[in-house]
Design a protein around this motif. Structure first.
Motif, PDB file in Angstrom:
ATOM      1  N   UNK A   1     -28.822 -27.963 -28.052  1.00  8.17           N
ATOM      2  CA  UNK A   1     -27.928 -26.819 -27.835  1.00  8.17           C
ATOM      3  C   UNK A   1     -28.339 -26.055 -26.587  1.00  8.17           C
ATOM      4  N   UNK A   2     -29.633 -25.848 -26.402  1.00  4.26           N
ATOM      5  CA  UNK A   2     -30.105 -25.138 -25.211  1.00  4.26           C
ATOM      6  C   UNK A   2     -29.718 -25.883 -23.934  1.00  4.26           C
ATOM      7  N   UNK A   3     -29.865 -27.214 -23.931  1.00  2.00           N
ATOM      8  CA  UNK A   3     -29.465 -28.006 -22.756  1.00  2.00           C
ATOM      9  C   UNK A   3     -27.963 -27.900 -22.511  1.00  2.00           C
ATOM     10  N   UNK A   4     -27.187 -28.007 -23.571  1.00  2.00           N
ATOM     11  CA  UNK A   4     -25.726 -27.922 -23.432  1.00  2.00           C
ATOM     12  C   UNK A   4     -25.306 -26.548 -22.921  1.00  2.00           C
TER      13      UNK A   4
ATOM     14  N   UNK B   1     -22.484 -40.455 -40.041  1.00  2.00           N
ATOM     15  CA  UNK B   1     -23.367 -39.339 -39.719  1.00  2.00           C
ATOM     16  C   UNK B   1     -24.552 -39.239 -40.660  1.00  2.00           C
ATOM     17  N   UNK B   2     -24.342 -39.568 -41.924  1.00  2.00           N
ATOM     18  CA  UNK B   2     -25.435 -39.508 -42.897  1.00  2.00           C
ATOM     19  C   UNK B   2     -26.572 -40.442 -42.512  1.00  2.00           C
ATOM     20  N   UNK B   3     -26.255 -41.511 -41.775  1.00  2.00           N
ATOM     21  CA  UNK B   3     -27.279 -42.478 -41.356  1.00  2.00           C
ATOM     22  C   UNK B   3     -28.029 -42.047 -40.103  1.00  2.00           C
ATOM     23  N   UNK B   4     -27.400 -41.209 -39.280  1.00  2.00           N
ATOM     24  CA  UNK B   4     -28.018 -40.922 -37.982  1.00  2.00           C
ATOM     25  C   UNK B   4     -28.379 -39.459 -37.749  1.00  2.00           C
ATOM     26  N   UNK B   5     -27.982 -38.568 -38.623  1.00  2.00           N
ATOM     27  CA  UNK B   5     -28.301 -37.147 -38.447  1.00  2.00           C
ATOM     28  C   UNK B   5     -29.390 -36.721 -39.427  1.00  2.00           C
ATOM     29  N   UNK B   6     -30.117 -35.654 -39.066  1.00  2.00           N
ATOM     30  CA  UNK B   6     -31.214 -35.136 -39.894  1.00  2.00           C
ATOM     31  C   UNK B   6     -31.086 -33.622 -40.032  1.00  2.00           C
ATOM     32  N   UNK B   7     -30.216 -33.151 -40.912  1.00  2.00           N
ATOM     33  CA  UNK B   7     -30.005 -31.701 -41.039  1.00  2.00           C
ATOM     34  C   UNK B   7     -31.249 -30.917 -41.448  1.00  2.00           C
ATOM     35  N   UNK B   8     -32.256 -31.591 -42.005  1.00  2.00           N
ATOM     36  CA  UNK B   8     -33.473 -30.892 -42.425  1.00  2.00           C
ATOM     37  C   UNK B   8     -34.427 -30.622 -41.268  1.00  2.00           C
ATOM     38  N   UNK B   9     -34.184 -31.229 -40.110  1.00  2.00           N
ATOM     39  CA  UNK B   9     -35.031 -31.042 -38.935  1.00  2.00           C
ATOM     40  C   UNK B   9     -34.155 -30.552 -37.787  1.00  2.00           C
ATOM     41  N   UNK B  10     -34.031 -29.243 -37.651  1.00  2.00           N
ATOM     42  CA  UNK B  10     -33.121 -28.673 -36.651  1.00  2.00           C
ATOM     43  C   UNK B  10     -33.693 -28.640 -35.238  1.00  2.00           C
ATOM     44  N   UNK B  11     -34.986 -28.859 -35.079  1.00  2.00           N
ATOM     45  CA  UNK B  11     -35.611 -28.720 -33.754  1.00  2.00           C
ATOM     46  C   UNK B  11     -34.904 -29.530 -32.665  1.00  2.00           C
ATOM     47  N   UNK B  12     -34.603 -30.819 -32.870  1.00  2.00           N
ATOM     48  CA  UNK B  12     -33.944 -31.547 -31.771  1.00  2.00           C
ATOM     49  C   UNK B  12     -32.532 -31.028 -31.486  1.00  2.00           C
ATOM     50  N   UNK B  13     -31.867 -30.534 -32.504  1.00  7.90           N
ATOM     51  CA  UNK B  13     -30.512 -29.998 -32.313  1.00  7.90           C
ATOM     52  C   UNK B  13     -30.552 -28.672 -31.558  1.00  7.90           C
ATOM     53  N   UNK B  14     -31.548 -27.859 -31.846  1.00  7.99           N
ATOM     54  CA  UNK B  14     -31.686 -26.589 -31.129  1.00  7.99           C
ATOM     55  C   UNK B  14     -32.022 -26.840 -29.662  1.00  7.99           C
ATOM     56  N   UNK B  15     -32.874 -27.831 -29.398  1.00  6.72           N
ATOM     57  CA  UNK B  15     -33.181 -28.184 -28.005  1.00  6.72           C
ATOM     58  C   UNK B  15     -31.933 -28.705 -27.304  1.00  6.72           C
TER      59      UNK B  15
ATOM     60  N   UNK C   1     -20.137 -22.503 -29.019  1.00  6.33           N
ATOM     61  CA  UNK C   1     -21.104 -22.525 -30.116  1.00  6.33           C
ATOM     62  C   UNK C   1     -22.338 -21.725 -29.728  1.00  6.33           C
ATOM     63  N   UNK C   2     -22.800 -20.931 -30.652  1.00  2.99           N
ATOM     64  CA  UNK C   2     -24.014 -20.147 -30.469  1.00  2.99           C
ATOM     65  C   UNK C   2     -25.143 -20.804 -31.251  1.00  2.99           C
ATOM     66  N   UNK C   3     -26.364 -20.441 -30.938  1.00  2.00           N
ATOM     67  CA  UNK C   3     -27.511 -21.056 -31.594  1.00  2.00           C
ATOM     68  C   UNK C   3     -27.423 -20.900 -33.116  1.00  2.00           C
ATOM     69  N   UNK C   4     -26.876 -19.792 -33.582  1.00  2.00           N
ATOM     70  CA  UNK C   4     -26.742 -19.552 -35.025  1.00  2.00           C
ATOM     71  C   UNK C   4     -25.763 -20.534 -35.681  1.00  2.00           C
ATOM     72  N   UNK C   5     -24.906 -21.167 -34.892  1.00  2.00           N
ATOM     73  CA  UNK C   5     -23.916 -22.113 -35.413  1.00  2.00           C
ATOM     74  C   UNK C   5     -24.498 -23.517 -35.604  1.00  2.00           C
ATOM     75  N   UNK C   6     -25.658 -23.786 -35.040  1.00  4.45           N
ATOM     76  CA  UNK C   6     -26.203 -25.148 -35.036  1.00  4.45           C
ATOM     77  C   UNK C   6     -26.348 -25.726 -36.445  1.00  4.45           C
TER      78      UNK C   6
END
Length: 150
Positions: free
Chosen positions: A43-46, A27-41, A9-14
């Protein structure tokens, strides 16, 4: 399956990955697609950890599936290396077409290539369809899992 590609996965895939993670009742209860910052961080760690393999399945330039494979060295089982499959998701338009089987086969093959002696995964107790899917692929419900929310 056409021109299916399974790749890192590339950053553009996040955004596409997060959308798939959020596209079910749990997933609807625990994910926040409108706030990508934690997912991008995340991805960088992974991406920086050689024991983490976040992959996507792509067809015609579109991300249609994902999973994370973690390779874990250990002392038990005579120093066995194991892998953990997590966050398996298939885009709603692609479910039932064999893509999940292809992704799990990729993970098992990569686990062998990495010298793993065991592949394990957990699935939420409410995901009975997923349980049948994993059992059909040869996994057995051999343990009871516990989690502690921090």
């Amino acid at each position: 399956m056409g021109d299916l590609e399974i790749r890192a996965a590339e950053v553009e895939d996040v955004p596409a990955i997060v959308a798939m993670l959020a596209d079910d009742p749990l997933g609807a209860q625990r994910e926040s697609p409108d706030d990508l910052a934690p997912y991008l961080a995340a991805h960088a760690r992974l991406a920086a950890d050689p024991n983490q393999h976040l992959v996507v399945a792509v067809r015609e330039g579109r991300v249609i599936g994902t999973l994370q494979l973690t390779v874990v060295p250990g002392l038990s089982r005579k120093g066995a290396v194991r892998s953990i499959i997590e966050a398996v998701r298939i885009h709603a338009d692609e479910r039932g077409g064999g893509l999940g089987t292809r992704l799990i086969a990729w993970a098992v093959d990569e686990s062998r290539r990495q010298g793993c002696q065991l592949v394990q995964l957990t699935s939420d107790a409410t995901r009975t369809d997923a349980h049948r899917f994993y059992e059909r692929l040869g996994f057995s419900a051999s343990h009871v899992g516990f989690k502690l929310q921090l």
